[in-house]
Design an enzyme around this catalytic site. Structure first.
Site, mmCIF file in Angstrom:
data_model
loop_
_atom_site.group_PDB
_atom_site.id
_atom_site.type_symbol
_atom_site.label_atom_id
_atom_site.label_comp_id
_atom_site.label_asym_id
_atom_site.label_seq_id
_atom_site.Cartn_x
_atom_site.Cartn_y
_atom_site.Cartn_z
ATOM 1 N N ASP A 65 0.838 -1.203 0.000
ATOM 2 C CA ASP A 65 0.000 0.000 0.000
ATOM 3 C C ASP A 65 0.873 1.252 0.000
ATOM 4 O O ASP A 65 2.051 1.201 0.349
ATOM 5 C CB ASP A 65 -0.998 0.001 1.161
ATOM 6 C CG ASP A 65 -0.324 -0.127 2.503
ATOM 7 O OD1 ASP A 65 -1.023 -0.324 3.490
ATOM 8 O OD2 ASP A 65 0.922 -0.017 2.560
ATOM 9 N N ASP A 67 1.242 5.115 1.162
ATOM 10 C CA ASP A 67 0.759 6.194 2.033
ATOM 11 C C ASP A 67 1.343 7.518 1.565
ATOM 12 O O ASP A 67 2.527 7.603 1.229
ATOM 13 C CB ASP A 67 1.203 5.942 3.476
ATOM 14 C CG ASP A 67 0.552 4.691 4.048
ATOM 15 O OD1 ASP A 67 -0.644 4.466 3.766
ATOM 16 O OD2 ASP A 67 1.238 3.915 4.743
ATOM 17 N N ASP A 146 8.071 5.213 13.886
ATOM 18 C CA ASP A 146 8.699 4.264 14.795
ATOM 19 C C ASP A 146 10.164 3.951 14.451
ATOM 20 O O ASP A 146 11.080 4.290 15.185
ATOM 21 C CB ASP A 146 7.862 2.988 14.935
ATOM 22 C CG ASP A 146 7.339 2.442 13.616
ATOM 23 O OD1 ASP A 146 7.730 2.949 12.540
ATOM 24 O OD2 ASP A 146 6.539 1.482 13.631
HETATM 25 P P1 ATP Z 1 3.480 -2.472 5.937
HETATM 26 O O1 ATP Z 1 2.862 -1.797 4.782
HETATM 27 O O2 ATP Z 1 4.387 -3.602 5.642
HETATM 28 O O3 ATP Z 1 2.504 -2.765 6.979
HETATM 29 P P2 ATP Z 1 4.175 0.104 6.968
HETATM 30 O O4 ATP Z 1 5.482 0.671 7.432
HETATM 31 O O5 ATP Z 1 3.504 0.794 5.852
HETATM 32 O O6 ATP Z 1 4.463 -1.409 6.631
HETATM 33 P P3 ATP Z 1 1.845 0.712 8.483
HETATM 34 O O7 ATP Z 1 1.277 0.031 9.699
HETATM 35 O O8 ATP Z 1 1.053 0.754 7.245
HETATM 36 O O9 ATP Z 1 3.240 0.024 8.227
HETATM 37 O O10 ATP Z 1 2.226 2.177 8.944
HETATM 38 C C1 ATP Z 1 2.599 3.207 8.035
HETATM 39 C C2 ATP Z 1 3.651 4.112 8.666
HETATM 40 O O11 ATP Z 1 3.129 4.740 9.846
HETATM 41 C C3 ATP Z 1 4.900 3.376 9.148
HETATM 42 O O12 ATP Z 1 5.856 3.260 8.120
HETATM 43 C C4 ATP Z 1 5.388 4.267 10.278
HETATM 44 O O13 ATP Z 1 6.130 5.332 9.760
HETATM 45 C C5 ATP Z 1 4.111 4.827 10.876
HETATM 46 N N1 ATP Z 1 3.638 4.025 12.029
HETATM 47 C C6 ATP Z 1 2.762 3.017 12.024
HETATM 48 N N2 ATP Z 1 2.541 2.531 13.253
HETATM 49 C C7 ATP Z 1 3.313 3.246 14.083
HETATM 50 C C8 ATP Z 1 3.538 3.236 15.490
HETATM 51 N N3 ATP Z 1 2.917 2.376 16.280
HETATM 52 N N4 ATP Z 1 4.422 4.157 15.990
HETATM 53 C C9 ATP Z 1 5.024 5.037 15.184
HETATM 54 N N5 ATP Z 1 4.866 5.088 13.861
HETATM 55 C C10 ATP Z 1 4.016 4.222 13.300
HETATM 56 MG MG MG Z 2 1.587 0.329 5.126
#
Ligand code: ATP
Ligand code: MG
Length: 440
Positions: A65, A67, A146
């Site tokens: 996905d 963002d 994070d």
């Molecule tokens: P994936 O798509 O594999 O799940 P992702 O990094 O995109 O990985 P998401 O859960 O979609 O994970 O979160 C998007 C972004 O939001 C992360 O890359 C991070 O920068 C931020 N984020 C998400 N959860 C947290 C958290 N608990 N604390 C701090 N930042 C967070």
């Molecule tokens: Mg994501």
């Protein structure tokens, strides 16, 4: 993604990585993501692709996905697009819809400091946060994220990357590195502990020693997280294609039993049936995902909670002498009820969990029209797959029963009838009470 609590203020400065110094290109984003970025920039806003999509792409993984973040407020974003909806009560986000693709656009988030009262969150009368949009600068937005590899921002205008926390280094050294002080960030949001495990497995990275120790000593904090936040994170953990490896790491860090407290004390024996059933299910799930087959969280929860449910049912029969059937129903409700206080399982999944369980005893009642009817039950396939797992773990009569069903599904109609006759001959049919002759 559900929002996390605010982090401690941290000052970050971006390192600019020019297009020729990295491998990500505009065309790595979906055409609709490109369109969203372009539109925002045309309206004089800053806009970046951020987080997972940049990280994954730089590591040679196809992102799932995309963002987008911007300095435009949700209302300003909405004004730029016709196909835009604002969602979220506490954290307002914009969803831009293109057919089946939805691009999530968030406004840069800032700190909630004491000094920031002007923009503090709005509260409803009973104190519940209804609006928690503390907007900020891109630096503040990066500091809230994070891990260092999650704070990289791709600029579509010149294909450069703003790397706020040296995420590139984490990628090249393959280390999961936290932005800021590890313990503080885990305390602020314990979900980051399971995210560390998830990324370590997904990205094939190492968790540094000090972070490992902190996870082990702080694992219990995960118990304070609102259950609604955990469902999606746990699904991503165990249902993303590397579930078995993730389970091992979660167990090493003592996180698994916090997520599934019903299993407390049941997984001490690595060869025990409880451990084996969960491992076998995750191995199957991983291979189904690799083959792009359908998977459902219901199957995961049905498997993980099966032995706690069975044990509880047996205890109820022993303690209260109710029928096994009633005990089974009560135990099912109890175990699910307790689990949803830790991980909120939506009803559309908890109902199938109960159905998969209830079908286990029906699969052993093979007489009359029942087996034929069961084949058409909407949950038959999942229940049969589950019986197969139990058979593989426990062997004996259960394995025989599972094999019988494998055969029964495969063979044509007349052979099915033969299988049924064979059962009756072997005394597998229902026990019929002999009709007593009325006394004369
Ligand atoms: P994936 O798509 O594999 O799940 P992702 O990094 O995109 O990985 P998401 O859960 O979609 O994970 O979160 C998007 C972004 O939001 C992360 O890359 C991070 O920068 C931020 N984020 C998400 N959860 C947290 C958290 N608990 N604390 C701090 N930042 C967070
Ligand atoms: Mg994501």
């Amino acid at each position: 993604m559900l929002p996390s609590p605010p982090p401690s203020p941290l000052r970050l400065e971006a390192k600019l990585i020019k297009r020729n110094d990295h491998t990500m290109r505009l065309t790595d984003l979906t055409p609709n993501t490109q369109k969203v970025l372009r539109t925002l920039v045309e309206h004089d806003y800053q806009a970046y692709a951020v987080g997972g999509c940049v990280r994954d792409r730089l590591m040679g993984i196809t992102p799932k996905d995309f963002d987008v973040v911007t300095n435009a407020t949700p209302e300003q974003i909405k004004a730029c697009f016709r196909n835009c909806r604002l969602i979220g009560r506490r954290f307002r986000l914009a969803h831009i819809t293109f057919g089946r693709e939805i691009i999530e656009v968030a406004t840069f988030r800032g700190h909630h400091g004491e000094d920031n009262k002007e923009s503090m969150a709005k509260q409803s009368q009973d104190g519940q946060l209804i609006r928690d949009n503390i907007f900020g600068s891109i630096e503040e937005d990066a500091a809230r994220r994070d891990f260092t590899f999650n704070a990289m921002y791709f600029d579509a205008t010149d294909e450069s990357i703003l790397d706020f926390a040296d995420g590139m280094k984490a990628i090249s050294t393959r280390q999961v590195e936290m932005i800021g002080d590890v313990e503080t960030r885990f305390r602020e949001d314990p979900v980051r502990m399971i995210r560390a495990v998830r990324f370590a497995v997904k990205l094939n990275m190492r968790i540094p020693e000090d972070m490992q120790t902190l996870i082990k000593t702080h694992a219990h904090l995960l118990g304070n997280i609102p259950p609604a936040r955990l469902f999606e994170e746990v699904s991503k953990l165990l249902l993303s294609g590397k579930g078995l490896a993730t389970l091992k790491l979660l167990q090493e860090f003592k996180l698994f039993k916090v997520l599934f407290p019903a299993l407390e004390g049941m997984l001490n024996d690595p060869k025990g049936k409880e451990q084996q059933l969960i491992e076998l299910m995750l191995k199957n799930t991983d291979s189904r995902i690799a083959q792009e087959m359908r998977i459902t969280p219901a199957f995961l929860y049905a498997t993980v909670l099966w032995y706690p449910m069975e044990e509880r049912a047996e205890q109820l029969v022993f303690d209260t002498q109710i029928s096994p059937h009633d005990a089974f129903n009560i135990a099912s409700s109890e175990v699910i009820h307790r689990q949803v206080q830790r991980i909120m399982l939506p009803k559309r999944f908890s109902i199938p969990v109960r159905e998969i369980w209830a079908l286990q005893s029906r699969l052993s009642k093979r007489f009359g029209k029942r087996p034929y009817q069961l084949l058409t039950h909407p949950r038959f396939r999942a229940a049969y797959d589950f019986l197969l797992l139990r058979g593989q773990v426990e062997g004996g009569a259960l394995l025989e029963l599972a094999d019988w069903w494998t055969e029964f599904q495969k063979v044509p109609q007349d052979a099915k009838a033969n299988m049924m006759r064979e059962l009756i001959k072997r005394g597998g049919g229902p026990r019929r009470h002999k009709k007593r002759k009325p006394k004369q």
